[in-house]
Design an enzyme around this catalytic site. Structure first.
Site, PDB file in Angstrom:
ATOM      1  N   ASP A  63      -5.919   7.460  10.527  1.00  0.00           N
ATOM      2  CA  ASP A  63      -4.524   7.192  10.860  1.00  0.00           C
ATOM      3  C   ASP A  63      -4.206   7.555  12.303  1.00  0.00           C
ATOM      4  O   ASP A  63      -4.570   8.631  12.787  1.00  0.00           O
ATOM      5  CB  ASP A  63      -3.592   7.973   9.932  1.00  0.00           C
ATOM      6  CG  ASP A  63      -3.727   7.549   8.485  1.00  0.00           C
ATOM      7  OD1 ASP A  63      -4.029   6.360   8.269  1.00  0.00           O
ATOM      8  OD2 ASP A  63      -3.543   8.386   7.592  1.00  0.00           O
TER       9      ASP A  63
ATOM     10  N   GLU B  49       0.848  -1.186   0.000  1.00  0.00           N
ATOM     11  CA  GLU B  49       0.000   0.000   0.000  1.00  0.00           C
ATOM     12  C   GLU B  49       0.885   1.238   0.000  1.00  0.00           C
ATOM     13  O   GLU B  49       1.763   1.381   0.864  1.00  0.00           O
ATOM     14  CB  GLU B  49      -0.893   0.026   1.238  1.00  0.00           C
ATOM     15  CG  GLU B  49      -1.945  -1.056   1.289  1.00  0.00           C
ATOM     16  CD  GLU B  49      -2.796  -0.936   2.541  1.00  0.00           C
ATOM     17  OE1 GLU B  49      -2.866   0.163   3.131  1.00  0.00           O
ATOM     18  OE2 GLU B  49      -3.389  -1.956   2.946  1.00  0.00           O
TER      19      GLU B  49
ATOM     20  N   TYR C  78     -10.735  -5.424   3.038  1.00  0.00           N
ATOM     21  CA  TYR C  78      -9.844  -4.987   4.113  1.00  0.00           C
ATOM     22  C   TYR C  78     -10.636  -5.037   5.412  1.00  0.00           C
ATOM     23  O   TYR C  78     -11.485  -4.202   5.672  1.00  0.00           O
ATOM     24  CB  TYR C  78      -9.363  -3.568   3.816  1.00  0.00           C
ATOM     25  CG  TYR C  78      -8.261  -3.033   4.705  1.00  0.00           C
ATOM     26  CD1 TYR C  78      -8.267  -3.212   6.083  1.00  0.00           C
ATOM     27  CD2 TYR C  78      -7.222  -2.297   4.151  1.00  0.00           C
ATOM     28  CE1 TYR C  78      -7.266  -2.710   6.881  1.00  0.00           C
ATOM     29  CE2 TYR C  78      -6.214  -1.777   4.942  1.00  0.00           C
ATOM     30  CZ  TYR C  78      -6.240  -1.980   6.313  1.00  0.00           C
ATOM     31  OH  TYR C  78      -5.243  -1.461   7.107  1.00  0.00           O
TER      32      TYR C  78
END
Length: 271
Positions: free
Chosen positions: A60, A49, A175
């Site tokens: 994040d 990625e 994912y």
């Protein structure tokens, strides 16, 4: 065949699980990012990625936030810069499938048609856009499918109905978010993670990969029993952070890259 599909097919035949590292491109600089991608391939990564540094990330944690800050402090690292790094890595001989990880606004500002015209020619096989929900992705999904580029969805523990709807449209892989909250190294995962992965597995024939918080070989092995791929982000980005001083000096850059290679080799079980 899309390179992600080809990689999972090969890994199934070999009886292996994909190791999928995440790196923030531009940390510590764009040229070194090409070197790091080469190092990841040498260490046994199966796809990678490529994170677009973003000043206001939603998903994040602090480690990846700091990586974005380092990348952006060296100058404006754009979406086009990240795609160019992918192209340079291809020119350098890297064969790994590339998955572009970006929030939606940079892509929207770039222009969807222009964006797909560019990534088709630069060796990008998949997209992860964490802030683009299923209900709003129809236009981009159609363009991605037309370009044979997989739009890879994130799915967190939620209602079985929503898991099924997300998984049904997945391309490349699903994912699966192992922990609630933002990215970051963890010792413990969501208490219902095993049941969650079983639910996703039953909802799709597309491969599933687990990410968020995975940081060592023991955890990689644990999830390899349930998933087709394991994603490691913060732990690798933290290792890069540790060796940034080495990477920034020509005299010690090789040593810094070797430390990254050793760490990822341990994760892959090929160290």
């Amino acid at each position: 065949m899309n390179a992600i599909d080809a990689a999972f097919q090969r890994l199934r035949e070999e009886g292996r699980t994909a190791l999928i590292p995440f790196v923030t491109i531009g940390d510590p600089d764009l040229t070194t990012s090409v070197d790091i991608i080469q190092t990841l391939e040498q260490a046994g990564a199966d796809m990678v990625e490529l994170g677009v540094p973003y000043s206001d990330p939603l998903a994040d944690g602090p480690v990846i936030q700091r990586a974005s800050e380092r990348a952006l402090s060296n100058g404006r690292v754009t979406l086009a810069d990240v795609i160019e790094v992918a192209d340079q890595a291809r020119t350098a001989g890297v064969k790994l499938p590339f998955i572009l990880f970006s929030y939606y606004n940079p892509i929207l500002q770039f222009g969807l048609e222009r964006f797909f015209d560019l990534i088709i020619t630069k060796g990008i096989s998949g997209l992860i856009i964490p802030d683009l929900p299923l209900e709003e992705d129809a236009e981009l999904r159609a363009m991605a499918e037309n370009a044979d580029i997989h739009l890879i969805p994130l799915v967190a523990p939620t209602s079985n109905d929503r898991v099924t709807r997300i998984a049904a449209k997945a391309r490349g892989f699903v994912y699966c978010v192992s922990s609630l909250g933002v990215t970051g190294v963890r010792a413990d995962f969501h208490k219902g993670i095993d049941e969650f992965l079983a639910t996703v597995r039953s909802a799709t024939t597309t491969p599933i990969a687990v990410g968020f918080g995975i940081s060592n070989r023991e955890q990689v092995e644990r999830f390899s029993k349930q998933a087709d791929g394991v994603i490691v982000g913060s732990a690798i980005v933290r290792k890069i952070e540790e060796v940034v001083p080495l990477l920034q000096s020509p005299a010690t850059k090789k040593d810094g890259l070797e430390q990254i290679r050793q760490f990822v080799s341990e994760l892959s079980g090929r160290g």
